[in-house]
Design a protein around this motif. Structure first.
Motif: not given
Length: 318
Positions: A299-311
């Protein structure tokens, strides 16, 4: 702009099953044409004979491999508003209407009804430079996959009694694919370097810790080819936004990634997100904060992917 007529187009390799729905009189008229330039012209002429102008029509299609692309461009160039619908979303819509039959004629009717009721966003053709880059990347990825398969077969020969001719064939094929992969990557690099806008996007993406060449290549094609208005819209397109499953007090499922967009881009982001949780300060802080709250690692890694896309969106658009 409101449309009176909705055209459902079910795409097959050889033909297009079309249904024209008059939303005012609720009249339906159907037409089958070939999936060829001549068939597209025939469809436009048929609409004119029905007393319907192209500017009055909203056509709805679902992607079918590569077979829908020519029809998509032809209808758009004729002045028809066109939308592409996610097949899973369309199937759920049909089930909601109580339609369980799946035939070409039935699918075209569901597409027309979907357009009338949902009014999906209009499709806009990507600039030619982005389409060319996307085609080069698709070919590069296919060659890379073929190369990996041949290497795996070559490794399997160690434990088999294989004729020398087979070994030589594998060696020759691997050599050819390696050369082809290098040539395609060179063409991709040159295509990006020769266009100032593509080069600007690529350089900005490469400045993000965790984003490597492959991610930069693919996201350059994506961001140059589609007009995302926000970072959240990009994340939603990639299927990285969480979806909740809750009803009353007794049903409360764990939030999950929507996975509504292209799976290939999500797969591409996975390893860069893992790297970013260690080397990108923004992603690392988010990842560690979620783990401290006892969130599951995936779940935390999914949030990291989300954050990377936002960046990725942020560096390009700000």
């Amino acid at each position: 702009m409101g449309f009176r007529y909705f055209l459902g187009v079910d795409v097959a390799k050889a033909k297009l099953d079309c249904l024209l729905l008059d939303s005012v009189e609720q009249r339906r008229r159907s037409k089958v044409v070939a999936n060829t330039p001549e068939g597209f012209e025939q469809l436009v002429k048929w609409l004119t004979k029905q007393g319907v102008g192209c500017e009055q029509v909203h056509a709805v299609l679902e992607p079918t491999g590569v077979y829908h692309e020519r029809a998509l461009f032809a209808l758009s160039q004729a002045g028809i508003a066109v939308s592409l619908v996610n097949p899973a979303q369309l199937r759920r819509f049909a089930q909601g209407l109580g339609i369980h039959t799946k035939t070409d004629a039935c699918d075209s009717a569901v597409l027309a009804r979907f357009g009338e009721m949902i009014k999906p966003a209009h499709w806009q053709p990507a600039p030619s430079k982005a389409r060319a880059l996307r085609a080069l990347l698709a070919r590069r990825d296919v060659v890379a996959q073929d190369l990996q398969r041949e290497r795996n077969r070559c490794e399997a020969l160690v434990i088999e009694d294989t004729p020398e001719r087979v070994r030589q064939s594998l060696t020759d094929t691997i050599t050819f694919l390696e050369q082809e992969l290098q040539a395609l990557q060179k063409s991709i690099d040159e295509h990006i370097d020769d266009d100032p806008d593509l080069k600007r996007i690529w350089d900005l993406l490469q400045s993000i810790p965790g984003v490597g060449q492959r991610v930069a290549d693919h996201f350059t094609a994506l961001l140059a080819g589609r007009d995302f208005r926000s970072a959240e819209q990009l994340a939603a397109y990639l299927g990285l936004v969480p979806t909740e499953w809750q009803s009353g007090t007794s049903i409360k499922g764990r939030p999950r990634m929507s996975k509504a967009g292209p799976a290939s881009l999500r797969q591409l982001l996975y390893m860069p997100a893992v790297v970013a949780t260690r080397h990108n300060p923004h992603v690392k802080a988010l990842y560690q904060r979620l783990l401290a709250k006892a969130k599951a690692k995936m779940s935390a890694l999914g949030a990291a992917m989300h954050k990377l896309a936002q960046l990725c969106f942020g560096v390009v658009h700000t």
